[in-house]
Design an enzyme around this catalytic site. Structure first.
Site, PDB file in Angstrom:
ATOM      1  N   HIS A 118      50.394  20.676 -32.554  1.00 20.32           N
ATOM      2  CA  HIS A 118      49.754  19.547 -31.877  1.00 20.32           C
ATOM      3  C   HIS A 118      50.593  19.105 -30.683  1.00 20.32           C
ATOM      4  O   HIS A 118      51.743  18.683 -30.847  1.00 20.32           O
ATOM      5  CB  HIS A 118      49.613  18.392 -32.881  1.00 20.32           C
ATOM      6  N   HIS A 143      41.120  13.321 -26.470  1.00 23.40           N
ATOM      7  CA  HIS A 143      40.543  14.265 -27.432  1.00 23.40           C
ATOM      8  C   HIS A 143      39.045  14.456 -27.234  1.00 23.40           C
ATOM      9  O   HIS A 143      38.488  15.457 -27.680  1.00 23.40           O
ATOM     10  CB  HIS A 143      40.781  13.769 -28.866  1.00 23.40           C
ATOM     11  N   ARG A 217      50.805   5.467 -13.348  1.00 22.79           N
ATOM     12  CA  ARG A 217      50.916   6.437 -14.441  1.00 22.79           C
ATOM     13  C   ARG A 217      51.358   5.656 -15.677  1.00 22.79           C
ATOM     14  O   ARG A 217      52.536   5.357 -15.852  1.00 22.79           O
ATOM     15  CB  ARG A 217      51.947   7.509 -14.092  1.00 22.79           C
ATOM     16  N   CYS A 264      55.005  11.474  -9.689  1.00 21.62           N
ATOM     17  CA  CYS A 264      54.779  11.964 -11.040  1.00 21.62           C
ATOM     18  C   CYS A 264      55.036  13.467 -11.063  1.00 21.62           C
ATOM     19  O   CYS A 264      54.695  14.178 -10.117  1.00 21.62           O
ATOM     20  CB  CYS A 264      53.346  11.673 -11.455  1.00 21.62           C
ATOM     21  N   TYR A 400      57.497  16.868 -19.804  1.00 20.75           N
ATOM     22  CA  TYR A 400      58.213  16.779 -18.535  1.00 20.75           C
ATOM     23  C   TYR A 400      59.361  17.778 -18.441  1.00 20.75           C
ATOM     24  O   TYR A 400      60.498  17.433 -18.138  1.00 20.75           O
ATOM     25  CB  TYR A 400      58.712  15.344 -18.303  1.00 20.75           C
TER      26      TYR A 400
END
Lengths: 545, 545
Positions: A118, A143, A217, A264, A400
């Site tokens: 997951h 989802h 963000r 970002c 990240y």
């Protein structure tokens, strides 16, 4: 409710550890099954259904940053769905030993083998073990996409006893109900949590991005912090003292103001998606903005708490006041060496362009780490501590980071790559835009360029022919200080349209003062997280006849 | 002799300034003459002739770093060469007002319009004004190439009176006669001054490059310094004191030892030349090597001379004891901020791999500036001073800078680009080599990777199919300290050769911890000086049937 969740997570996390060997064996065994074709989606749960049910479909990107690229995973527990299970049977499957089952609508799924895969982390999925997914999908709206439902369908083992079917609308308070009102110009990539970018034509209109259109963000709902009772907790060094700083206390430190561009890590992800699917926030060129930040220097605050740069390999960990249903706060860290370096100018900022921070940007206090990826500029800052290792936060260790194009969700080892700190050189064209028609005669091309680590942009090359020939653009915006080029340069090029051209393939690429350059193409830097997308920016335009 | 030269240069430099407007007008006017085709070479001067004349043909790359890419220049003073001039007439043409004439063999040239375009700088060419080129071409052997003779032919105005013809061998003492003996394994790119690189197969044989095969980049003859009388002059700060340090004095400072990779800005220039001609030293992949350097920290020495980091934009200027016939020493500078930062670990090195510096590498003392281009690691260090601006040396201001591919010798403005300091991320394949035949079955690919500024190499991707698919190589060599990754990583990949392949297009690319990557191709980073060549490295090999 939150407490209950937390206790359950702890219990289930222990269970997860026990079963990891089992799951890994499964992955290996299944990854050889390459000929299998995924089934079409068979679920009836609909995001629209939920959104009209009195409360908005909500989602946090908790730990997966909106990327759910696991749809190619080959493991499937069952292909047939003839069995009928009771709600009670489902609820007894909450561990690797018993199997981990969940329901969605009337369908039952055995996700035992998927838990470790997951992208949001096993613990997040384990919250739903033995029961319905709906309350959690309502929180994590990402989802509600067809590819997620396709993936889930592969784990279907049967149907729920019709008497036990869960009502599609679950009583859940909306954690995003208190989010602030946003500027209508923002292009929204995700409403909950709120992620949005200014349109290109506004982005480079101003060297300083106006607060209302500064890209946003958020990983979680926006906390509503009372400035009067706000305290920033700074853990003291051994022999030093811990601090509990009010806003007034922070204002007593010497105030510094610096112009810093935030970007970002996912800026320009949409171009990576065109090479190969990367699920998540489809940032175009606007996940970057520039502001004048005012605040106390982190090094001054840390010094008051007794910290010194004696342990050069230590890290400063930040925790936000935004948290998920398990009570886990957003967190990230930077090396102590950067934090303690006055030249690195890391701020605990309480001002953005001369105003108190807007709520979307961390009111009342956020970290600003010049030259470093946005993810470390922790907003709604609640706690600062110095640790021997990086933050254990999901966003520091399981998100990240950059990987080789060859790495997929079956082979990724997050420990093998360093967390993104400084970002590589970047540039993009904001005018004209892709698909636009420009006048013949002369065309004005505009854009931005920036590099991480305080490296100044020294040149932007622009091509009208896809990169065969180049011209040097004019750099606008503020001159940057050596080694402290924290802010972008805007640039433009006025250039005649070559006679007879019906279209132009406009390309830009920037060079920083370490003579780093942007790579030519996207595919060789593609990565499963869709970060670090800094290939030449390309815009195709038509020329008016 | 040197004194005489120096006086002449001063006089001629004054003349140069007066005529600069005239020359620029010429460049503009002539640059429109695009249809002109260069004549074939008509000169009979031969390097072989000189080299068999009792002394070797010598050359220094003085200021032009061996690049003479001006052959495309369109200005030509005359196409006909019917006039006969006396030696006396020639000698009266030594200024822009009179015209600047030179001779080579029996031919006379008016180079007035070329002086300002001379890549080595006007002053170097003015040394020969009014007389024969031979004594200077003997020093700067790089001129002895057909494209230089072609260029010169364009400025021919006539023939020298046969009675005045200069003897081809000129009495000149050989400044290179005292150069040290070199290791025969080195691949020599230029004998005088000595420039040579280790062959690829030796380069990555050892993490630490053995001193005898460490790449050598000399700009001038190697000075022969007596260690007993050697003194390093450090100009004191206002209020501080100047230092005159013997080797023993330097040894009294705390000794630091660090492993640092040095790379020439021209490493891999030969690949740029394949895109478009860049005259000069055809460095392949070997203008890079790694040693363990020992010495005093520059910051400690500067502190003793009273320097502080108060003037953050100042520069530390270095002068070598190597000098050209005008007495101009090799020079370069680095920002004071780097020099004074203990974390930057800038050394005044007197040891290389545990031994006194070899003469070719700066005996007795050189600067080592970790993470920075080799050109700033001044050898045979004679003088250190702190200045408000960068070194005025040719190598700092008119060389070792990067430009857009669109910039040529007619349009270049050296002031528009910053001097190269930190270098971008780099990698190359050293095994197998281009054109080799490898066994089918399995192939081992080896190479090196490095980045400037202390940025660690975090990953090397290798492709066997020209960059379509990638595999991650194994990094060898020492782990690097955060922010102080001064040394390269060696890497290798053992990989099966895909069945049925008759050839492999092997490619490598590295990523540093700022997630900087190498560009895909050479052409878009091509520059007239042929520096900063860091595109993916490509090797084509055949597979044995």
């Amino acid at each position: 409710m939150l407490l209950l969740h937390r206790a359950m997570v702890l219990r289930l996390q222990q269970a997860c550890r026990l079963k990891s060997i089992h799951s890994r064996l499964c992955i290996q065994a299944c990854s050889t099954n390459e000929s299998f074709q995924p089934q079409r989606p068979s679920l009836t749960f609909s995001g629209d259904n939920a959104s009209t049910g009195g409360w908005r479909v909500m989602g946090t990107l908790l730990g997966l940053g909106a990327v759910l690229a696991y749809q190619d995973h080959q493991c499937r527990a069952a292909q047939e769905s003839t069995h009928i299970y009771t709600k009670e049977e489902v609820s007894s499957h909450t561990s690797p030993e018993t199997g981990i089952w969940v329901t969605l609508g009337s369908e039952v799924f055995d996700v035992t083998e998927f838990v470790d895969l997951h992208p949001g982390g096993p613990s997040k999925l384990m919250l739903a073990a033995g029961g319905p997914l709906e309350p959690f999908w309502a929180l994590y709206a990402v989802h509600n996409q067809s590819h997620v439902r396709e993936l889930l369908a592969q784990y279907k083992i049967g149907e729920l006893n019709p008497e036990d079917k869960v009502a599609p609308t679950v009583e859940t308070s909306d954690p995003y109900a208190d989010d602030p009102v946003r500027h209508p110009a923002l292009k929204v990539n995700s409403q909950c949590p709120f992620n949005a970018e200014p349109p290109p034509e506004l982005l480079t209109e101003n060297y300083i991005t106006p607060n209302p259109i500064f890209f946003t963000r958020n990983h979680l709902p926006v906390p509503n912090v009372d400035p009067d009772t706000y305290r920033l907790h700074v853990v003291g060094a051994p022999g030093g003292q811990s601090l509990s700083l009010s806003l007034d206390d922070l204002h007593k430190f010497p105030k510094y103001e610096i112009t810093v561009t935030l970007q970002c890590a996912g800026n320009r992800r949409s171009e990576m998606t065109q090479v190969k699917e990367v699920k998540g926030l489809e940032w175009r060129t606007g996940a970057i903005s520039t502001a004048r930040w005012g605040g106390a220097r982190l090094c001054d605050v840390l010094a008051q708490a007794g910290h010194q740069l004696c342990e050069t390999e230590a890290h400063v960990c930040f925790e936000g006041l935004d948290s998920d249903p398990t009570g886990t706060a957003y967190g990230a860290s930077i090396p102590l060496a950067r934090a303690m370096d006055p030249e690195a100018e890391v701020l605990l900022a309480y001002e953005m362009n001369g105003q108190p921070l807007p709520r979307d940007h961390g009111f009342p206090v956020r970290v600003v780490v010049p030259g470093v990826v946005g993810a470390r500029h922790v907003k709604w800052l609640g706690r600062v501590s110095v640790q021997p290792e990086e933050s254990y936060s999901h966003w520091q260790r399981r998100d990240y980071k950059g990987f080789s194009p060859s790495v997929d969700w079956d082979t990724v080892n997050f420990d093998s790559a360093p967390s993104i700190q400084e970002l590589p050189v970047q540039s993009a064209i904001t005018e004209p835009q892709d698909g636009e028609t420009v006048e013949s005669g002369e065309v004005t091309i505009k854009g931005y360029a920036w590099s991480g680590g305080g490296r100044a942009v020294i040149r932007v090359d622009v091509s009208l022919d896809g990169g065969l020939t180049w011209q040097v653009a004019e750099l606008d915006g503020e001159e940057q200080r050596p080694r402290k080029a924290w802010a972008w340069r805007l640039w433009q090029l006025q250039v005649p349209v070559p006679a007879g051209q019906k279209e132009l393939n406009i390309v830009c690429k920037a060079v920083d003062d370490g003579y780093n350059v942007q790579p030519d193409t996207v595919a060789p830097i593609w990565n499963l997280r869709g970060v670090l997308s800094n290939a030449w920016h390309r815009v195709h335009v038509h020329v008016a006849p």
